[in-house]
Design an enzyme around this catalytic site. Structure first.
Site, PDB file in Angstrom:
ATOM      1  N   ASP A   1       0.946  -1.474   0.483  1.00  0.00           N
ATOM      2  CA  ASP A   1      -0.351  -0.275  -0.469  1.00  0.00           C
ATOM      3  C   ASP A   1       0.915   0.953  -0.313  1.00  0.00           C
ATOM      4  OD1 ASP A   1       1.028  -0.281   2.528  1.00  0.00           O
ATOM      5  OD2 ASP A   1      -0.814  -0.560   3.223  1.00  0.00           O
TER       6      ASP A   1
ATOM      7  N   GLU B   1      -0.958  -8.838  -1.704  1.00  0.00           N
ATOM      8  CA  GLU B   1      -1.173  -8.388  -0.374  1.00  0.00           C
ATOM      9  C   GLU B   1      -2.620  -7.105  -1.299  1.00  0.00           C
ATOM     10  OE1 GLU B   1       0.985  -7.398   3.855  1.00  0.00           O
ATOM     11  OE2 GLU B   1       0.275  -5.571   2.705  1.00  0.00           O
TER      12      GLU B   1
ATOM     13  N   GLU C   1      -1.668   5.329   2.887  1.00  0.00           N
ATOM     14  CA  GLU C   1      -1.808   3.762   2.031  1.00  0.00           C
ATOM     15  C   GLU C   1      -3.155   2.816   2.076  1.00  0.00           C
ATOM     16  OE1 GLU C   1       1.555   4.640   4.605  1.00  0.00           O
ATOM     17  OE2 GLU C   1      -0.589   5.452   4.852  1.00  0.00           O
TER      18      GLU C   1
ATOM     19  N   HIS D   1       5.649   5.216  13.544  1.00  0.00           N
ATOM     20  CA  HIS D   1       5.453   5.969  12.217  1.00  0.00           C
ATOM     21  C   HIS D   1       5.355   6.724  11.708  1.00  0.00           C
ATOM     22  CE1 HIS D   1       5.173   2.293  10.384  1.00  0.00           C
ATOM     23  NE2 HIS D   1       5.121   2.950   9.763  1.00  0.00           N
TER      24      HIS D   1
ATOM     25  N   ARG E   1       1.798   8.204   9.307  1.00  0.00           N
ATOM     26  CA  ARG E   1       2.167   9.299   9.557  1.00  0.00           C
ATOM     27  C   ARG E   1       0.584  10.052  10.059  1.00  0.00           C
ATOM     28  NH1 ARG E   1       3.737  12.755   4.812  1.00  0.00           N
ATOM     29  NH2 ARG E   1       4.243  11.163   4.163  1.00  0.00           N
TER      30      ARG E   1
ATOM     31  N   HIS F   1      12.346   5.475  14.388  1.00  0.00           N
ATOM     32  CA  HIS F   1      12.204   5.315  12.722  1.00  0.00           C
ATOM     33  C   HIS F   1      12.556   7.211  12.847  1.00  0.00           C
ATOM     34  CE1 HIS F   1       9.897   6.768   8.472  1.00  0.00           C
ATOM     35  NE2 HIS F   1      10.274   5.820   9.155  1.00  0.00           N
TER      36      HIS F   1
END
Length: 376
Positions: free
Chosen positions: A98, A120, A134, A203, A205, A236
């Site tokens: 994604d 996936e 995503e 991590h 967003r 990250h």
């Protein structure tokens, strides 16, 4: 029967993609002429994921730049891949998951009239804002891909409900379990040797800003309360994440902040842990493989199979829920329960199924592979 050397391009751009597509490459390379194509969406972290498998990209488009935007990554991915596709003439392109690279690879294939298989496929939260971007990437990729490799029956149901029931497909299991199986054998990882260890990653967003502050506040409280546990937090590299994490969590004696780890080192760490706190998609699948309950730092998940089985706990970035679930897991030694549950996300044979399906698709083999079925 067709040629054994159909040309396949595997397009990857991030560390998770590298890890999850490495077993697919290894399963395909003896039957097909396969290129492992890196877009460069991630740089150092990408090679961390790939190196343990002994794979080097055939080509790296090196699109990464400082403070890159989603628009820049997508446009450079589509342009760079399209130029390559015009020259290479692939019979099939594989994309994964994604990311912006996923969408770019699917679009470049579509524009160049090359069949594209989505590994996936079908993961959904039903909310385009979670995870962002995503959720949109995978919905759009599924719509234009020729073959849909859904990891679980639930993800295939999502695709059927979206009107894609007639699309070429196979339920495969998730390839990350293949990667774990390979690395576990190679590294001799023993999941029975648990320590008072908590692994933390975050991590996403959508957790930047205030949600990440709440997550870190909960982790700080837990570390100060559970002094007999060691918390290890590979942070990250994104400065937005590092700024908040270090401002809240630096200097706590039983909490270690590290840079992102090499994949093999991280797996050895995770296998020894009793609890994982994470907003990662992959750790929802990796934790159960190692008998580690996962407290998920997200509002919704596209991998809900673990929740009714109580191997994943959906806490979101809610400080009180995070602490509540952590208390439950520790007080009930819940890792012992998780260690005895089958993994609903895969059985280590996803890549084998994909290779067999493509062999049948191209007329190389008459055998139709069986689908992955969850064990309850």
């Amino acid at each position: 029967m067709g040629s054994l050397k159909k040309r396949i391009g595997i397009v990857v751009g991030t560390r998770p993609e590298a890890i999850k597509m490495a077993p697919v490459y290894l399963a395909l390379k003896d039957k097909f002429d396969v290129d492992f194509i890196a877009t460069g969406q991630h740089k150092e972290m990408f090679y961390q994921g790939l190196s343990p498998f002994g794979i080097k990209p055939t080509v790296d488009l090196k699109i990464m730049e400082q403070s890159q935007s989603l628009e820049s990554v997508l446009s450079k991915t589509v342009t760079g891949l399209s130029e390559m596709f015009k020259d290479k003439k692939y019979d099939m392109v594989l994309v994964h998951g994604d990311t912006t690279t996923t969408l770019g690879g699917a679009l470049a294939s579509f524009y160049n009239k090359i069949p594209c298989a989505h590994v996936e496929a079908g993961l959904r939260t039903g909310d385009l804002d979670y995870p962002y971007p995503e959720e949109a990437n995978r919905v759009l990729a599924d719509d234009i891909c020729t073959i849909l490799y859904a990891p679980t029956p639930w993800s295939w149901d999502n695709l059927k409900h979206e009107g894609l029931a007639d699309r070429e497909h196979l339920v495969t299991g998730n390839t990350v379990i293949d990667a774990l199986t390979i690395m576990q054998k190679r590294l001799g990882i023993n999941t029975d040797e648990k320590e008072n260890l908590v692994v933390v990653t975050t991590h996403r967003r959508e957790n930047w800003g205030s949600p990440l502050e709440h997550i870190c506040a909960a982790i700080k409280d837990l570390a100060l309360e559970f002094k007999d546990f060691k918390f290890v937090f590979p942070v990250h590299l994104n400065p937005v994440v590092r700024r908040v994490v270090y401002s809240v969590l630096d200097g706590i004696p039983n909490l270690e902040l590290t840079d992102p780890m090499e994949y093999d080192d991280f797996l050895k760490l995770l296998a020894r842990a009793k609890v994982a706190l994470s907003d990662s998609g992959g750790i929802q699948e990796e934790g159960p493989h190692f008998g580690v309950p996962v407290i998920l730092l997200r509002h919704v998940t596209e991998r809900p199979e673990g929740i009714p089985r109580k191997i994943v706990f959906l806490a979101g970035p809610d400080s009180e829920k995070i602490k509540e679930y952590f208390h439950f897991v520790v007080e009930n030694t819940w890792w012992e329960y998780v260690s005895n549950q089958p993994n609903p996300y895969g059985d280590g044979r996803a890549s084998e199924r994909i290779a067999a399906h493509l062999s049948h698709y191209f007329g190389i083999s008459e055998t139709i592979p069986s689908a992955f079925e969850e064990v309850f």
